[in-house]
Design an enzyme around this catalytic site. Sequence first.
Site, PDB file in Angstrom:
ATOM      1  CD  GLN A   1      -3.086  -0.974   0.340  1.00  0.00           C
ATOM      2  OE1 GLN A   1      -3.191   0.012  -0.389  1.00  0.00           O
ATOM      3  NE2 GLN A   1      -3.974  -1.940   0.334  1.00  0.00           N
TER       4      GLN A   1
ATOM      5  CG  ASP B   1      -0.585 -11.360  -4.433  1.00  0.00           C
ATOM      6  OD1 ASP B   1      -1.301 -10.502  -3.882  1.00  0.00           O
ATOM      7  OD2 ASP B   1      -0.006 -11.155  -5.526  1.00  0.00           O
TER       8      ASP B   1
ATOM      9  CG  ASP C   1      -6.759  -5.535  -0.216  1.00  0.00           C
ATOM     10  OD1 ASP C   1      -7.321  -4.725  -0.973  1.00  0.00           O
ATOM     11  OD2 ASP C   1      -5.735  -5.243   0.418  1.00  0.00           O
TER      12      ASP C   1
ATOM     13  CB  CYS D   1      -8.524  -0.135  -4.266  1.00  0.00           C
ATOM     14  SG  CYS D   1      -8.237  -1.481  -5.386  1.00  0.00           S
TER      15      CYS D   1
HETATM   16  C1  LIG Z   1      -4.937  -4.125  -3.700  1.00  0.00           C
HETATM   17  S1  LIG Z   1      -3.609  -5.251  -3.628  1.00  0.00           S
HETATM   18  C2  LIG Z   1      -3.748  -5.830  -1.970  1.00  0.00           C
HETATM   19  C3  LIG Z   1      -2.539  -6.519  -1.420  1.00  0.00           C
HETATM   20  C4  LIG Z   1      -2.503  -6.711   0.093  1.00  0.00           C
HETATM   21  N1  LIG Z   1      -3.751  -7.200   0.622  1.00  0.00           N
HETATM   22  C5  LIG Z   1      -2.085  -5.448   0.781  1.00  0.00           C
HETATM   23  O1  LIG Z   1      -2.889  -4.812   1.468  1.00  0.00           O
HETATM   24  O2  LIG Z   1      -0.906  -5.093   0.632  1.00  0.00           O
HETATM   25  C6  LIG Z   1      -4.187  -6.509  -4.633  1.00  0.00           C
HETATM   26  C7  LIG Z   1      -3.287  -7.714  -4.720  1.00  0.00           C
HETATM   27  O3  LIG Z   1      -3.972  -8.667  -5.515  1.00  0.00           O
HETATM   28  C8  LIG Z   1      -3.032  -9.392  -6.271  1.00  0.00           C
HETATM   29  N2  LIG Z   1      -3.801  -9.979  -7.367  1.00  0.00           N
HETATM   30  C9  LIG Z   1      -4.339  -9.382  -8.440  1.00  0.00           C
HETATM   31  N3  LIG Z   1      -5.050 -10.247  -9.156  1.00  0.00           N
HETATM   32  C10 LIG Z   1      -4.960 -11.431  -8.515  1.00  0.00           C
HETATM   33  C11 LIG Z   1      -5.483 -12.724  -8.780  1.00  0.00           C
HETATM   34  N4  LIG Z   1      -6.225 -12.970  -9.840  1.00  0.00           N
HETATM   35  N5  LIG Z   1      -5.196 -13.707  -7.914  1.00  0.00           N
HETATM   36  C12 LIG Z   1      -4.417 -13.473  -6.837  1.00  0.00           C
HETATM   37  N6  LIG Z   1      -3.893 -12.275  -6.553  1.00  0.00           N
HETATM   38  C13 LIG Z   1      -4.166 -11.268  -7.381  1.00  0.00           C
HETATM   39  C14 LIG Z   1      -1.993  -8.362  -6.634  1.00  0.00           C
HETATM   40  O4  LIG Z   1      -0.766  -8.960  -6.937  1.00  0.00           O
HETATM   41  C15 LIG Z   1      -1.940  -7.508  -5.382  1.00  0.00           C
HETATM   42  O5  LIG Z   1      -0.932  -7.956  -4.514  1.00  0.00           O
END
Ligand SMILES: C[S@@+](CC[C@H](N)C(=O)[O-])C[C@H]1O[C@@H](n2cnc3c(N)ncnc32)[C@H](O)[C@@H]1O
Length: 721
Positions: free
Chosen positions: A456, A589, A643, A671
């Site tokens: 973040q 992730d 998330d 988000c």
């Molecule tokens: C908004 S970030 C949140 C990360 C974590 N929860 C944080 O607060 O730091 C979204 C995360 O989703 C992962 N992501 C995106 N698409 C995804 C998918 N299809 N499956 C798993 N992870 C995914 C991204 O790599 C990223 O780390």
Amino acid sequence: MTNFKRPWEEDGSSFSNVDLSQTGPAETKKVKLDVEIPDTEMEGKDVNGRMEEVQGEPEPGSETAGASSLSTTGENGRFRVRIDNMNSYANSKEILKLCKKLEINNVENCKKAPKWEYAFLMFKTEEDRTDAIKKLNGQEYKKKILEATHANEVQRAGMQGMQGRAQRDVAADGKDDGRTPAERLADQITPLWKISYEDQLKKKRNEMRKAMVQFREALTRYFPKRFDWKNATPPPADAPILGTEDSEAKAVRQLTWLGPACGSNKEKLPCELLEVIPSPAVDNYRNKCEFTFGWNTAGEKVAGFLCGSFKDGVMTIIEANVAKNVSPAGAEIAKSLTQFLRDSPLEIYDRIAKTGFWRMALVRTHRTGENMVVMQYNPTGVDTETIAAAHDALRAHFEPKKDEAGGVTTLLAQVHDGSFNGLPEDAPLHIIYGPGVVYETLLGLRFRISPTAFFQVNTEATEVLYSKVREWCALDEVTAERSQKLLKAIPEGRMPTKSVTAAVPATTLVSEGVDAATVDAVAAEGAAAAAPTDDGDKAAVVEVLPTEPIPPHPKDLSPPGTILLDLCCGTGTIGLTMALHVKKVIGVDMIKLAITDAKHNVELNGGDPEGKIIYYADKVEKVIREIVHEHVGVNDDVVVVLDPPRSGVYYDVIRTIRACEAVKRVIYVACAANQAVGNFVDLCRPTSNKFKGDPFKPLRAQPLDLFPHTEHCELVVEFRR
Ligand SMILES: C[S@@+](CC[C@H](N)C(=O)[O-])C[C@H]1O[C@@H](n2cnc3c(N)ncnc32)[C@H](O)[C@@H]1O
């Protein structure tokens, strides 16, 4: 009760960006970027982490703007005409037809986006261009008189094409509306910078309200037509289902909570929408920026932000320190990068001509005093000696100051010859010096962050966000509920008036499928929860007769504690801040380096002697079924923290969550609330063949501002069933 249609079937248009369920995964969709900050990992990426394709006007100020732009001049052999006073509804096909009609020959290309009141035509020769201008200028078209001119000319003056154009165009364009280039940049990347922070929060709350209205509207479409859902009384939870139930009857039974829920708040939302929690830091809060390399309006090399948009023919690089949200350390590093570029004999990369060396830099600056720079370059046509010399020059520039305040503690280089104007996950990285990672602290824990992992961008506000998520996961509540059950099972009359410690003999709790150790642990947990905290010696020990077994609470059938599914976990931050309070954390992730960080972060924060923290480096839609199958017992208490990136998760993830009865609570961290509505609806829609399992209900929604001065806002929604 016929003709019932699901919301997405009725009108795809109004929910075109949220209908994940009907159109398949968001990966197949083209989504127009609607954000101003170009450099958050998942900004601009779809749920599968690929870049979203930008339709129409590229993201202002973003790298994409430069990448997808067309030349404003005769660059690459093109001679351009700008047509003004164009009907905004005209499209390029129609314009090409008009050209044909006017016998304008050799049109190479036509560029016209839906809202533009102008268009561009490209020709190979000056002759064709002059002819086109003659024929188009003054021509009536769709009730408007067209004005055709040479598109802005470039005095390249030895500069690379795009940046040269930028220099001239910004100066010209600045005259149009009186804004300085710096103001233009501010409008692009921090569009709310002119209004007070209080008003920004009001505006954001209103946006969140709109998303919640969308959510409500989508849900009401499941009701039969003319059903007075606002005044209907929900059936009691245990009301028997008589005969077979069609989809509308099911909707009435499962969704009638909506009327009282909307009636309970004055905004008529499906649940209470709280006031926006402000960011503790309003300015200079970003711990991460991507700086583009180019030329400023004075024609000097600079590392900063790409300003303007292709639509206006405006592209230049503005120094980073003018942006309100860049950290002071980030702005200093950008200055140092600028100096480096000016000293370097190697050219800046031109996105149009695809030549040049230095492309961009990712800069991370953290409260720990650790700062990372990833310098990206294009190796095409450059020999290995020159590249080695470039690495040496980088080291010589940054390393001597690495231990000073604001110094770059680790420097990396990324080799990238593709067209994506960001930091691709799979392009090779070389550590030039330092550990290649940085560390940050959150809620007393330490986290390692790799170059491409998501973290973040507003550290202080993230602590507020994670605390809220932890609070709403209600882990204490589950413990208390369980001990309540234990206490309730104690026969009337034997209940002491004071707080008690329920020491429950293992035998009293044993029932099918529960071993004695589990039972003891449940009892111990209940005892701990029920023990007085301020007056320990008043605790009375109550014996429960073995002949009066305590009815098993569903949750008591499993070992005590909650399973936390941290879906889209990044570097494991959310899960780890709760790991002590749950019996299992499963994080997923798709970014491998993020999961490597997450595993490292477990060790960094005391390790995992019980082996209760498990990570999957994969797409959540691929592994969610396996996770549920492998790790969740039917009577477990499971809380899901979801998330995802802006576009939400693939609907199959929601289907699996719903089908898993053990999941009683979902904390959704959105988000981009408007894009998460599809997921919200899928969580709450009536049961169907596609969406099995009881629907969830939203309990409350909490907006949090992680991005002051921009239009973004985080929304946490608690769902239960
Ligand atoms: C908004 S970030 C949140 C990360 C974590 N929860 C944080 O607060 O730091 C979204 C995360 O989703 C992962 N992501 C995106 N698409 C995804 C998918 N299809 N499956 C798993 N992870 C995914 C991204 O790599 C990223 O780390």
